[in-house]
Design a protein around this motif. Structure first.
Motif, PDB file in Angstrom:
ATOM      1  N   ASP A  53       1.686  -1.847  -0.579  1.00  0.00           N
ATOM      2  CA  ASP A  53       2.685  -1.407   0.397  1.00  0.00           C
ATOM      3  C   ASP A  53       2.445   0.005   0.915  1.00  0.00           C
ATOM      4  O   ASP A  53       2.692   0.297   2.081  1.00  0.00           O
ATOM      5  CB  ASP A  53       4.094  -1.463  -0.222  1.00  0.00           C
ATOM      6  N   ILE A  54       1.981   0.888   0.028  1.00  0.00           N
ATOM      7  CA  ILE A  54       1.852   2.305   0.381  1.00  0.00           C
ATOM      8  C   ILE A  54       0.429   2.786   0.130  1.00  0.00           C
ATOM      9  O   ILE A  54      -0.124   2.574  -0.952  1.00  0.00           O
ATOM     10  CB  ILE A  54       2.841   3.169  -0.441  1.00  0.00           C
ATOM     11  N   PHE A  55      -0.145   3.431   1.130  1.00  0.00           N
ATOM     12  CA  PHE A  55      -1.433   4.103   0.954  1.00  0.00           C
ATOM     13  C   PHE A  55      -1.088   5.506   0.461  1.00  0.00           C
ATOM     14  O   PHE A  55      -0.623   6.356   1.222  1.00  0.00           O
ATOM     15  CB  PHE A  55      -2.200   4.146   2.280  1.00  0.00           C
ATOM     16  N   ASP A  56      -1.313   5.735  -0.810  1.00  0.00           N
ATOM     17  CA  ASP A  56      -0.770   6.888  -1.537  1.00  0.00           C
ATOM     18  C   ASP A  56      -1.846   7.956  -1.728  1.00  0.00           C
ATOM     19  O   ASP A  56      -2.856   7.713  -2.378  1.00  0.00           O
ATOM     20  CB  ASP A  56      -0.258   6.379  -2.890  1.00  0.00           C
ATOM     21  N   ILE A  57      -1.622   9.131  -1.142  1.00  0.00           N
ATOM     22  CA  ILE A  57      -2.566  10.249  -1.261  1.00  0.00           C
ATOM     23  C   ILE A  57      -1.854  11.399  -1.958  1.00  0.00           C
ATOM     24  O   ILE A  57      -0.896  11.951  -1.429  1.00  0.00           O
ATOM     25  CB  ILE A  57      -3.081  10.705   0.117  1.00  0.00           C
TER      26      ILE A  57
END
Length: 233
Positions: free
Chosen positions: A108-112
């Protein structure tokens, strides 16, 4: 006769084993195309993506999480391709796990995550990848209260090793609010989110997505005490 029986047994076992391999191989070959053929989800608009994030955060704050997209079926669905509906640049602080505080799941989330949620070239490149190639319609830069990296920048501490690099990246934001009334760290947390967004908007790829309406960039502040995310930019 004894030898003949043994031969028949061996042949029967061999055929059964071969059939077993064929069945297993067939199952495997069938499953792979199935995973590859998973339909691309209907893309969300930037505003819809933001609403989905904030609704998830509200569930988290109210202690009513739904834990979406965390099943075995979801793992298979995204095994061959990802279509994250949001990209989040946030601090590496262990108290800010975005999938949990937004009540989202796998894919769901492209987490950086990087200390001080700073837009380094590597972070910017990761964001460009998520937006341009994966089609993520929402980018949030998420700061949080009592951020250690921001605190170090406000106090102008001398730090060892490469720790000083993210402090240096935050100092321009600190300078903007050094004469502002109120809590200097809190002021700098907000200013840093705004400053990092400004830096990201210099990206040609992100600028193109913004101008086409495919991307929305917002700034958020996470409250460590309540778990609530507020939009600040």
């Amino acid at each position: 006769m004894k030898h003949s029986l043994q031969r028949r047994d061996i042949l029967r076992l061999g055929i059964t084993g071969a059939l077993g391999v064929m069945v297993s191989t067939h199952d495997l070959l069938w499953q792979v195309p199935q995973a590859q053929a998973a339909e691309k989800p209907q893309p969300l608009s930037p505003d819809e993506a933001l609403q989905k994030l904030l609704e998830g955060n509200q569930r988290f704050v109210e202690h009513q999480p739904q834990y979406p997209d965390q099943s075995a079926a979801r793992l298979q669905e995204v095994a061959q391709a990802q279509h994250p509906f949001a990209t989040i640049l946030t601090c590496a602080d262990s108290r800010v796990p975005v999938e949990i505080l937004f009540d989202q799941g796998v894919g769901d989330i492209f987490d950086i995550r990087i200390a001080g949620n700073i837009a380094t070239p590597e972070a910017r490149g990761s964001i460009e990848y998520a937006v341009t190639l994966l089609g993520s319609p929402l980018l949030m830069v998420l700061g949080h209260e009592r951020c250690g990296a921001v605190t170090a920048a406000v106090q102008n501490e001398v730090l060892l090793g490469d720790i000083s690099t993210f402090v240096k990246a935050i100092k321009p934001a600190v300078a903007r609010v050094k004469n502002q009334p109120g809590d200097p760290v809190e002021n700098a947390v907000v200013a840093n989110v705004q400053y990092q967004i400004e830096r990201l908007k210099r990206s040609r790829l992100l600028k193109e997505s913004l101008q086409s309406g495919k991307l929305k960039i917002v700034g958020g502040r996470y409250d460590l005490d309540t778990g609530k995310v507020s939009i600040i930019a």
